[in-house]
Motif scaffolding. Structure first.
Motif, PDB file in Angstrom:
ATOM      1  N   ALA A 215      30.967  43.313  89.107  1.00 52.32           N
ATOM      2  CA  ALA A 215      32.627  43.467  88.371  1.00 52.32           C
ATOM      3  C   ALA A 215      32.961  42.503  87.297  1.00 52.32           C
ATOM      4  N   HIS A 218      33.523  42.491  84.256  1.00 50.28           N
ATOM      5  CA  HIS A 218      34.708  44.580  82.977  1.00 50.28           C
ATOM      6  C   HIS A 218      35.970  43.589  83.361  1.00 50.28           C
ATOM      7  N   LYS A 221      37.465  41.904  81.111  1.00 51.07           N
ATOM      8  CA  LYS A 221      37.844  42.700  80.192  1.00 51.07           C
ATOM      9  C   LYS A 221      38.616  42.711  80.153  1.00 51.07           C
ATOM     10  N   SER A 222      39.480  43.253  81.364  1.00 57.08           N
ATOM     11  CA  SER A 222      40.755  44.364  81.238  1.00 57.08           C
ATOM     12  C   SER A 222      41.853  43.198  81.355  1.00 57.08           C
TER      13      SER A 222
END
Length: 342
Positions: A215, A218, A221-222
């Protein structure tokens, strides 16, 4: 000599390597967090086995434990050269092990008796704790208030004399209000992040969330993470850094997403005799470690696996190396030479 303030102390409650005068007590990290069991090592052979079996792990803690192994051998009148060689071979990648044993060997060569070797081992342990606290302050100063950070593997009090390297930066950052949220990757296959880092963070009241290793990109990227902060098992003369397997891919993802990448490690982890990461021996462990989770096999019989324990992050992917001697931003061979010499 204590450079930290009381808020730091509230986030620092664990001492996993404890000298008892004639034997060494180690918190068995294979059993955490389900069970807090201590191992009493009464000779150097027991220390060697604890290092091999990962009952004690983390580069600084391995070196400290090995130093105490030499002390016990001296107290018991054992031949010290074979003991040094056996301890040295316990694990090949973490340079702190070799550094601590070389320091003990130099004292032996100078005629040190068991009492003098005991003082040297205690100095190695005390100096590591002081270095970690200073590194914490230096690393935290690089982080903007309110940041989110991610860490990998375990680099805290369990892996050191106390406080921690990368986790020491996190402890100092939380105490100073610079870190608002910590994310810990699980760190397969031994799950040091899930079992050990979360154990430390929760125990010491640090805001933390566990994520699956997969994860991480991801999460970056958040926008929730501004820094990835990791430790090191060996830092080469050009700044290339060996650390727990999975670190390299985190550095690649961090660069892609504009997330800063910090390595925090004591100067004993720096190996100026190793020119680059290409020269670092990467330990391969039993492939069967990948086949099970918490002792229960989850992979079909007959499967094969490849199980490197470390990888090397190139210096060009590292924004800062933090040691007790100072901070190197955008490390390369020249800046490493300037701080650490030949």
């Amino acid at each position: 000599m204590n450079a930290i303030t009381s808020p730091h102390d509230t986030h620092d409650t664990i001492r996993a390597v404890q000298w008892q005068g004639d034997h060494l007590r180690l918190l068995d990290q294979r059993l955490l967090p389900a069970e807090e069991r201590w191992i009493d090592c009464r000779d150097a052979a027991a220390v060697t086995q604890a290092i091999k079996d990962l009952a004690v792990r983390g580069a600084p803690a391995i070196g400290i434990a090995a130093a105490w192994g030499v002390v016990m051998a001296a107290q018991q009148g054992a031949a010290l050269e074979p003991v040094l060689a056996t301890l040295r071979a316990a694990r090949p990648t973490a340079v702190n092990l070799m550094w601590a044993l070389d320091r003990m060997k130099a004292r032996i060569a100078a005629g040190a008796d068991a009492a003098a070797l005991e003082r040297e081992a205690q100095a190695i342990q005390d100096e590591d704790l002081a270095a970690n606290r200073h590194m914490g302050e230096l690393g935290a100063a690089l982080i903007a208030p309110g940041s989110g950070v991610m860490t990998h593997c375990n680099t805290g009090s369990l892996a050191t004399a106390g406080y921690g390297t990368a986790l020491g930066v996190i402890r100092a950052g939380v105490a100073a209000g610079r870190i608002a949220q910590v994310y810990a990757g699980e760190t397969r296959p031994w799950q040091q992040g899930a079992r050990l880092t979360m154990y430390e963070l929760v125990r010491d009241g640090i805001p933390a969330r566990l994520i699956a290793d997969s994860a991480a990109s991801h999460l970056m990227k958040s926008g929730a993470v501004q820094w990835v902060i990791v430790g090191a098992d060996r830092i080469a003369a050009n700044g290339d850094t060996a650390n727990k397997i999975g670190t390299y891919q985190l550095a690649i993802a961090a660069r892609h997403h504009g997330v800063k990448f910090m390595v925090a490690a004591p100067s004993s982890t720096v190996d100026m005799a190793t020119a680059s990461g290409e020269d670092i021996e990467i330990e391969l462990r039993d492939p069967s470690e990948l086949f099970a989770v918490a002792g229960r096999r989850v992979v079909v019989e007959g499967a094969e696996a490849w199980n490197p324990v470390f990888d090397v992050t190139p210096a060009e992917l590292i924004d800062a190396i933090v040691t007790e001697r100072g901070v190197i931003e955008r490390p390369d061979a020249r800046s490493m030479q300037a701080l650490f010499g030949a």
